[in-house]
Design a protein around this motif. Sequence first.
Motif, short mmCIF file in Angstrom:
data_model
loop_
_atom_site.label_atom_id
_atom_site.label_comp_id
_atom_site.label_asym_id
_atom_site.label_seq_id
_atom_site.Cartn_x
_atom_site.Cartn_y
_atom_site.Cartn_z
N ARG A 7 0.83 -1.21 0.00
CA ARG A 7 0.00 0.00 0.00
C ARG A 7 0.86 1.25 0.00
O ARG A 7 0.56 2.23 -0.67
CB ARG A 7 -0.91 0.01 1.23
CG ARG A 7 -2.15 -0.79 1.03
CD ARG A 7 -3.01 -0.84 2.26
NE ARG A 7 -3.83 -2.03 2.24
CZ ARG A 7 -4.87 -2.18 1.45
NH1 ARG A 7 -5.22 -1.23 0.62
NH2 ARG A 7 -5.57 -3.29 1.45
N ARG A 36 -10.33 -3.23 4.32
CA ARG A 36 -9.11 -4.02 4.23
C ARG A 36 -9.26 -5.34 4.97
O ARG A 36 -8.82 -6.38 4.52
CB ARG A 36 -7.94 -3.23 4.81
CG ARG A 36 -7.43 -2.19 3.84
CD ARG A 36 -6.38 -1.33 4.49
NE ARG A 36 -6.31 -0.05 3.79
CZ ARG A 36 -5.54 0.96 4.16
NH1 ARG A 36 -4.79 0.84 5.24
NH2 ARG A 36 -5.53 2.07 3.47
N LEU A 48 -6.81 -3.22 -3.44
CA LEU A 48 -6.59 -1.77 -3.52
C LEU A 48 -7.56 -1.13 -4.51
O LEU A 48 -8.15 -0.09 -4.24
CB LEU A 48 -5.14 -1.51 -3.94
CG LEU A 48 -4.72 -0.05 -3.87
CD1 LEU A 48 -4.73 0.42 -2.43
CD2 LEU A 48 -3.33 0.12 -4.46
#
Lengths: 333, 276
Positions: free
Chosen positions: A32, B175, B181
């Motif tokens: 991320r 998440r 994502l």
Amino acid sequence: MANVQAGVPPTEKALEAERAGARPRSDLSRQRLRSAWLFLAPMLLVLALVAGWPLLKTIWFSLTNASLSNLEGADFVGLRNYWEYVDYGDGEGEYFGLLFDPQWWNAVWNTVYYSVISVAIETVLGLVFALVLNAEFKGRAFVRAAVLIPWAIPTIVSAKMWAWMMNDQFGILNDMLMAIGIISSPIAWTADPDTAMWAVIIVDVWKTTPFMALLILAGLQMVPGDVYEAAKIDGIHPVKVFFKVTLPLIRPAILVAVIFRALDALRVFDLIYVLTPNNTQTKSMSVFAQENLFQFDKFAYGSAASTLLFLVIAFITLFYIKVARLDLGGRGS
Amino acid sequence: MARKVTTGRKIGTTIFAWFVGLVIFFPILWTFLTSFKTELQAISIPPVFVGFDWTLENYRTIQTQSNYFHFMANSIYLSLGSTALGLIFAIPAAWAMAFSPTRRTKDVLLWMLSTKMLPAVGVLIPIYLLFVRFGLLDSRLGLIVVLFLINLPILVWMLYTYFKEIPGEILEAARMDGASLSKEITQVLAPMAVPGIASTVLLNVILSWNEAFWTLNLTTSNAAPLTAFIASFSSPQGNFYAKLSAASMLAIAPILIVGWFSQKQLVRGLTFGAVK
């Protein structure tokens, strides 16, 4: 910019997790973070190009003897555009350069004077407008829209509108002021050295107070209503409530509004250029730079003025952020 | 007694607010009125308010003299184009700063502010030289790029403030549920971010619409927008105030109409950075 992109600092969250003894969720969070930097990179790159390259080029020009007709073949002359001592011999000599140019310092003074006065008036008036617009009254939506309009109009249009209204012979402003009896003879607002700066400030206040008012209004609407209820029950005077409760709560909103406004005011160009052309009393740093760059064929000198202007504004901004303890931090700060 | 005081204050507020509103609105009203006068009536002493022969002559002259719709089309192209380009770069950047903040986030924001410290006149020549080299002078594409670059910091800053308001817990939850994502962005964040993006777009369109310095210096006719159109009506010798007023009204009319119907978003848009 390389140092921002180089090395990937851990997120606050990951650090916290580490401190708490938990193992960071390595793969996923690293992925991320990597994508976060990937997302940031194009913007940083583009901005580095737009902010960095022209600035470096301008600084370079300021260290040369460049002129408009000879940009590429300019020679390096060091700091001579800023500071030069010419020795006449016999111990006689004279200083030249931007730092010894009274016209430059006049422009610096004009700009600072204009910025401080106009931003101060706009902040106070904006606060008053915001308080009024925050109250309930008939036709609030309409008044709010009317107040918003000046901000949405291009400066070049509003400057021309006002130049027309402030015209000494045909202007409505003189006519109205004479009708009320405030002045007895027409004033050449934009030409008279005594009033030119105030003409500029008036137009700027007209144009920008709405902007300030709306920013502050947004802050006001964030203040929870029960704060006022509590103060009312305790019988605290409204004026005291304003200074002790409301003002501290909307302080961040005001501070951010002021910095954005001040950055624009310190670079003021088009308003002064259109409203009061060729007037020493209103010549700002940007106008000074523009004249030297394009009209007086002193390109390198103008570049030096631009560079100094950038430094002056940067210094003022950093000082302001430090003094106002402006919060620019990330989430949760 | 107390009730009376409150009513009195309410009336006072109303009158004051309307007075302020009218004072602020007056210059625009005056320009509007002047635009319907003949040149002779425009400079009559004392000035007349409504008791004149209303005429559309100025508007007719302007449309025949200079092609208003050409400039207007350019304004639309430039403001929409630069805004679209800006969003492509600003959304990912703001997203990254808001949801993966690092110790450097503050530096990046500050550094972005520094682009607002550069005087436009100071960097005109470097940009102009670039334009010449790439043959972008008086082209829409070149101006779209410049306007995009000018407003990029504001775009990022605004979007960042909006995105920051989106609660992080929602992301955490997504998440936990194992959202990828891309899913996280398209299905969780996007719906919540739309109002903020709308306000940002509106503000950016207006800023681009009003930009005069670059559009004046980098265009001649082909790509010239409405700000250039206004500037062309400033002949130094003639006092064509009625025509200048009509031109001004034409230039700001689109903004007034759009602004009127999207006040709420605009006000929201203006509050970037100010509200936490």
